[in-house]
Design a protein around this motif. Structure first.
Motif, PDB file in Angstrom:
ATOM      1  N   ALA A 273       0.840  -1.207   0.000  1.00  0.00           N
ATOM      2  CA  ALA A 273       0.000   0.000   0.000  1.00  0.00           C
ATOM      3  C   ALA A 273       0.871   1.252   0.000  1.00  0.00           C
ATOM      4  O   ALA A 273       0.587   2.237  -0.706  1.00  0.00           O
ATOM      5  CB  ALA A 273      -0.923  -0.008   1.219  1.00  0.00           C
ATOM      6  N   VAL A 274       1.943   1.226   0.793  1.00  0.00           N
ATOM      7  CA  VAL A 274       2.867   2.367   0.852  1.00  0.00           C
ATOM      8  C   VAL A 274       3.523   2.585  -0.508  1.00  0.00           C
ATOM      9  O   VAL A 274       3.623   3.720  -0.999  1.00  0.00           O
ATOM     10  CB  VAL A 274       3.927   2.139   1.942  1.00  0.00           C
ATOM     11  CG1 VAL A 274       5.003   3.207   1.872  1.00  0.00           C
ATOM     12  CG2 VAL A 274       3.276   2.124   3.321  1.00  0.00           C
ATOM     13  N   SER A 275       3.962   1.506  -1.127  1.00  0.00           N
ATOM     14  CA  SER A 275       4.605   1.608  -2.435  1.00  0.00           C
ATOM     15  C   SER A 275       3.662   2.192  -3.475  1.00  0.00           C
ATOM     16  O   SER A 275       4.058   3.043  -4.277  1.00  0.00           O
ATOM     17  CB  SER A 275       5.097   0.222  -2.878  1.00  0.00           C
ATOM     18  OG  SER A 275       5.655   0.283  -4.171  1.00  0.00           O
ATOM     19  N   GLU A 276       2.410   1.749  -3.445  1.00  0.00           N
ATOM     20  CA  GLU A 276       1.430   2.277  -4.392  1.00  0.00           C
ATOM     21  C   GLU A 276       1.249   3.775  -4.188  1.00  0.00           C
ATOM     22  O   GLU A 276       1.171   4.550  -5.165  1.00  0.00           O
ATOM     23  CB  GLU A 276       0.099   1.554  -4.204  1.00  0.00           C
ATOM     24  CG  GLU A 276      -0.989   2.031  -5.171  1.00  0.00           C
ATOM     25  CD  GLU A 276      -2.323   1.350  -4.913  1.00  0.00           C
ATOM     26  OE1 GLU A 276      -2.902   0.822  -5.865  1.00  0.00           O
ATOM     27  OE2 GLU A 276      -2.785   1.356  -3.742  1.00  0.00           O
ATOM     28  N   TRP A 277       1.185   4.211  -2.940  1.00  0.00           N
ATOM     29  CA  TRP A 277       0.992   5.642  -2.663  1.00  0.00           C
ATOM     30  C   TRP A 277       2.209   6.448  -3.121  1.00  0.00           C
ATOM     31  O   TRP A 277       2.070   7.484  -3.774  1.00  0.00           O
ATOM     32  CB  TRP A 277       0.756   5.834  -1.170  1.00  0.00           C
ATOM     33  CG  TRP A 277       0.440   7.259  -0.792  1.00  0.00           C
ATOM     34  CD1 TRP A 277      -0.774   7.878  -0.852  1.00  0.00           C
ATOM     35  CD2 TRP A 277       1.362   8.234  -0.296  1.00  0.00           C
ATOM     36  NE1 TRP A 277      -0.676   9.182  -0.420  1.00  0.00           N
ATOM     37  CE2 TRP A 277       0.633   9.430  -0.073  1.00  0.00           C
ATOM     38  CE3 TRP A 277       2.718   8.224  -0.026  1.00  0.00           C
ATOM     39  CZ2 TRP A 277       1.227  10.583   0.401  1.00  0.00           C
ATOM     40  CZ3 TRP A 277       3.322   9.382   0.451  1.00  0.00           C
ATOM     41  CH2 TRP A 277       2.578  10.542   0.666  1.00  0.00           C
ATOM     42  N   LEU A 278       3.415   5.977  -2.786  1.00  0.00           N
ATOM     43  CA  LEU A 278       4.630   6.707  -3.155  1.00  0.00           C
ATOM     44  C   LEU A 278       4.783   6.822  -4.668  1.00  0.00           C
ATOM     45  O   LEU A 278       5.333   7.811  -5.170  1.00  0.00           O
ATOM     46  CB  LEU A 278       5.858   6.011  -2.568  1.00  0.00           C
ATOM     47  CG  LEU A 278       6.059   6.092  -1.055  1.00  0.00           C
ATOM     48  CD1 LEU A 278       7.189   5.176  -0.624  1.00  0.00           C
ATOM     49  CD2 LEU A 278       6.358   7.522  -0.621  1.00  0.00           C
ATOM     50  N   ASN A 279       4.328   5.798  -5.379  1.00  0.00           N
ATOM     51  CA  ASN A 279       4.528   5.760  -6.830  1.00  0.00           C
ATOM     52  C   ASN A 279       3.302   6.233  -7.602  1.00  0.00           C
ATOM     53  O   ASN A 279       3.177   5.961  -8.801  1.00  0.00           O
ATOM     54  CB  ASN A 279       4.902   4.343  -7.266  1.00  0.00           C
ATOM     55  CG  ASN A 279       6.270   3.953  -6.781  1.00  0.00           C
ATOM     56  OD1 ASN A 279       7.275   4.520  -7.190  1.00  0.00           O
ATOM     57  ND2 ASN A 279       6.335   2.979  -5.873  1.00  0.00           N
ATOM     58  N   GLY A 280       2.418   6.928  -6.925  1.00  0.00           N
ATOM     59  CA  GLY A 280       1.237   7.450  -7.596  1.00  0.00           C
ATOM     60  C   GLY A 280       1.587   8.550  -8.589  1.00  0.00           C
ATOM     61  O   GLY A 280       2.725   9.036  -8.653  1.00  0.00           O
ATOM     62  N   PRO A 281       0.632   8.970  -9.404  1.00  0.00           N
ATOM     63  CA  PRO A 281       0.868  10.039 -10.395  1.00  0.00           C
ATOM     64  C   PRO A 281       1.378  11.312  -9.715  1.00  0.00           C
ATOM     65  O   PRO A 281       1.026  11.613  -8.573  1.00  0.00           O
ATOM     66  CB  PRO A 281      -0.507  10.255 -11.025  1.00  0.00           C
ATOM     67  CG  PRO A 281      -1.271   8.991 -10.757  1.00  0.00           C
ATOM     68  CD  PRO A 281      -0.765   8.478  -9.439  1.00  0.00           C
TER      69      PRO A 281
END
Length: 742
Positions: A273-281
């Protein structure tokens, strides 16, 4: 909720169940196929490794794994030791391109050589050496108090062979050892041209802002505003914040809201979940940071609870989004109070360090402040810097020196129902164990070398800063908790054998060896197999004393200030000082460099190539996260011998150690710890805390190392058997004690 809503919820839950089941089947199938492919890959690595001209780095690149992974499968491909630097070695030492990716010598399995019995340390005529466990009351070395009861002689000259692993005990992992003879002696050197020296520059100060993503409140030096953050994505935070503050604000601390957990329910692991947030647009013009300076790192740190995101706009604007949880638990404080805590922290540190700069994390700040206590006066001892140990010794300490003790003791060792639940936590514990540390290049102490010493010389060696490989035999009558850490199954896992009559081999610091030999119940039998002994020094003492003074001043301010917000800010600042020391010590351990990164998935969801030697660690709908072990860097501040010594002393004091008050019966420091509670009453250990079924009656004076009662329930409880149950009781115990004090 009414019955209709409940029934509807159940129907929705069944639909989710039906959607999950086929995906789980697919996942199991994929995992099975992946396991088969990895097994084939490992077998191919082993076969290729048998080729006489095989190179670990080439195989690692072809296999998509790290060099360390290859060497683990084919130990013969590991470097075979590095001799001391020749006299004509280049002045600059190794360049970054010359760095090796891991320990330079392949792991050597522990053998079972004849050991040298450790001496009895309990007689009243104790050697005039400093104890490795307890801090002296004054700046001069003090002899340890002699309050231990006499017992039967410790030495048993008969050689005992270790029994088979007890039934039901899973096979432990094997710790590395120092190679025999000249090969092992070549480990004993300092890295050429690599020392810890006082810096000749001042760190650049970074402007900070404090943001509550739940309420949108943003506080910085120029004021306070409330922002509309939408769902608090990275793009929304960067857009809203930099529409309000100037570009010279380079750190945004999140005080509440944890936006990186917004989609946690969609992922099995928080890191995903953290990775998805950090790598968001990202907003137009922004990208992940790719440059680095003296105190700036590139890329993101994907941590499940305290991540760090780093971005830049153009070439000049850089920013970090970090969690204030790195420094302290804000405990509901608003952003203005959190900012006030950082201001109070800086002001308190300024009294001891004129050039203090608060860096991004407490660990970075701690190391920087320590570096500014290194002697700089010409002619002063260590003015030329503290030498960094060889890579082999650092690798050995990394593998054989654990950190805090974490143990849950469950039935049948303790009853299924206990009469109460009590939590006793050591205040600012690590600050108690920084008064002496090993300095310089250690002396190797083999079993034969140790046996050749006189009993006084043996005692002096054991009381010195040291790290020992020992064969341990627990007394048959032993009925209390384990005293020494031993390797448990699993990477970096430790447990504490306690079964009477059991023999095992392990590594332990001098403080724990002393504790096992002279504990207040019954001495354990130890045989010395190998060891490293350092000269005594105090490289951490000045740094620690200053931090303790800052901590005390902030605690006093938290009690006396007339404004409630400032009192709360001072309390938070004192906790930040604890983090500076705690994580600063951890920085000395210098674990192998772990680089993380992420790559965007292809249009069809395919995973693009990841860097050579990296392994896949997470997968979201848009990105794949990877991790690569870069081995040990040539870090001038790498001193795992100091971190290992503090950790060992803290674990020993968790069992038995002096308090800040005097025992009226003996006139000596009153002692506290798990061994001063009844056998069978200890329920758990958590780093600096003991959990028991009886109420500890230990004096508390507020000094570092004293035990503070933090939780209490004086009624019958069900003994926890899993971490989830433990944390429930921990929370209830603290709430009950707080209500009791009202």
């Amino acid at each position: 909720m009414d019955s209709k809503a409940y029934s509807g919820g159940l129907a929705e839950l069944r639909e989710l169940r039906d959607e999950i089941k086929p995906r789980l089947r697919d996942l199991v199938k994929l995992r099975t196929e992946l396991d088969k492919l990895q097994a084939r890959r490992d077998q191919q690595i082993v076969e290729l490794g048998a080729y006489e001209k095989a190179k670990a780095d080439r195989i690692a690149t072809s296999a998509g794994v790290s060099v360390i992974d290859v060497v683990a499968l084919v130990p013969s491909l590991g470097p075979q030791g590095t001799p001391s630097a020749p006299a004509d070695a280049p002045a600059g030492g190794l360049s970054a391109a010359d760095e090796l990716p891991g320990p330079q010598t392949a792991v050597q399995p522990i053998k079972e050589p004849a050991g040298a019995p450790a001496p009895d340390l309990r007689p009243a005529a104790q050697p005039a050496a400093d104890t490795a466990t307890d801090e002296p009351a004054t700046d001069t070395a003090a002899e340890e108090d002699q309050d231990l009861e006499a017992a039967e002689p410790l030495i048993d000259t008969a050689t005992t062979s270790p029994p088979a692993t007890p039934p039901g005990v899973e096979q432990e992992r094997t710790l590395p050892s120092i190679p025999d003879g000249a090969e092992g002696d070549r480990w004993i050197y300092a890295e050429p041209n690599l020392t810890s020296k006082r810096p000749n520059f001042k760190q650049a100060a970074r402007q900070m802002a404090f943001l509550d993503t739940a309420t949108g409140v943003l506080v910085w030096q120029a004021g306070t505003v409330t922002l509309d953050l939408g769902r608090a994505s990275v793009a929304e935070i960067l857009t809203a914040v930099y529409a309000t503050v100037s570009a010279d604000v380079e750190r945004i601390y999140i005080t509440a809201g944890d936006p990186w957990h917004r989609n946690a329910a969609r992922h099995q692991f928080l890191k995903d979940a953290v990775s998805e947030w950090l790598n968001g647009p990202l907003p137009e013009g922004w990208r992940v940071e790719s440059s680095r300076g003296k105190d700036r790192q590139a890329g993101h740190l994907v941590h499940p609870r305290n991540p760090v995101g780093r971005w830049q706009r153009g070439n000049d604007q850089h920013t970090e989004i970090r969690s204030v949880g790195e420094w302290f638990d804000p405990a509901g404080a608003d952003p203005a109070t959190v900012r006030a805590a950082f201001v109070e922290l800086w002001k308190a540190l300024k009294r001891h360090w004129d050039d203090v700069v608060l860096m991004g994390s407490p660990s970075q700040t701690g190391r920087d402040l320590w570096s500014r206590t290194i002697p700089a006066k010409a002619g002063a001892k260590w003015a030329d810097g503290y030498p960094v140990m060889s890579q082999e010794i650092r690798g050995l300490l990394h593998a054989t020196a654990g950190q805090g003790r974490t143990e849950l003791i469950t039935p049948p060792r303790v009853p299924e129902r206990v009469p109460g639940w009590y939590e006793a936590d050591r205040t600012f514990a690590y600050a108690k164990h920084t008064w002496t540390s090993g300095v310089g290049v250690p002396q190797r102490m083999t079993a034969a070398g140790f046996a050749a010493l006189s009993e006084k010389e043996q005692a002096n060696a054991l009381f010195s800063p040291s790290h020992w490989q020992v064969r341990v035999t627990i007394p048959k009558e032993w009925d209390h908790v384990g005293l020494l850490p031993a390797p448990a199954p699993g990477e970096r896992a430790w447990h504490y054998p306690y079964e009477g009559g059991r023999t095992f081999t392990t590594w332990a610091g001098g403080a724990e060896i002393n504790q096992a030999l002279r504990n207040p119940i019954q001495p354990w039998k130890l045989e010395i197999l190998d060891g490293l002994v350092w000269d005594k020094g105090d490289p951490l003492k000045d740094w620690s004393n200053k931090l303790k003074d800052v901590w005390k001043s902030l605690r006093a301010l938290a009690q006396t200030h007339g404004d409630e917000q400032q009192r709360q800010a001072a309390r938070l600042a004192s906790r930040a000082v604890r983090s500076i020391l705690l994580y600063g010590i951890g920085m000395f351990a210098q674990r192998p460099r772990i680089t993380t990164g992420s790559v965007e998935l292809g249009t069809g969801g395919e995973v693009p190539e990841i860097p050579d030697g990296a392994r896949l660690t997470g997968l979201t709908d848009t990105h794949a996260t990877w991790e690569r072990n870069g081995g040990f860097a040539r870090d001038p501040y790498a001193h795992p011998e100091w971190a290992a010594g503090v950790w060992s002393a803290a674990r020993a004091a968790l069992l038995s150690g002096p308090t800040g008050t005097t025992d009226p019966a003996t006139g000596k420091p009153a002692r506290a710890g798990a061994l001063h509670l009844p056998a069978g009453s200890i329920l758990a250990f958590r780093t600096d805390a003991i959990y028991s079924s009886v109420r500890p009656d230990w004096p508390y004076s507020g000094e570092p190392g004293d035990y503070l009662l933090k939780g209490a329930m004086a009624w019958e409880q069900t003994t926890p058997t899993a971490d989830e149950e433990f944390y429930v009781l921990q929370s209830l115990g603290r709430q009950a004690l707080e209500a009791e004090d009202l």
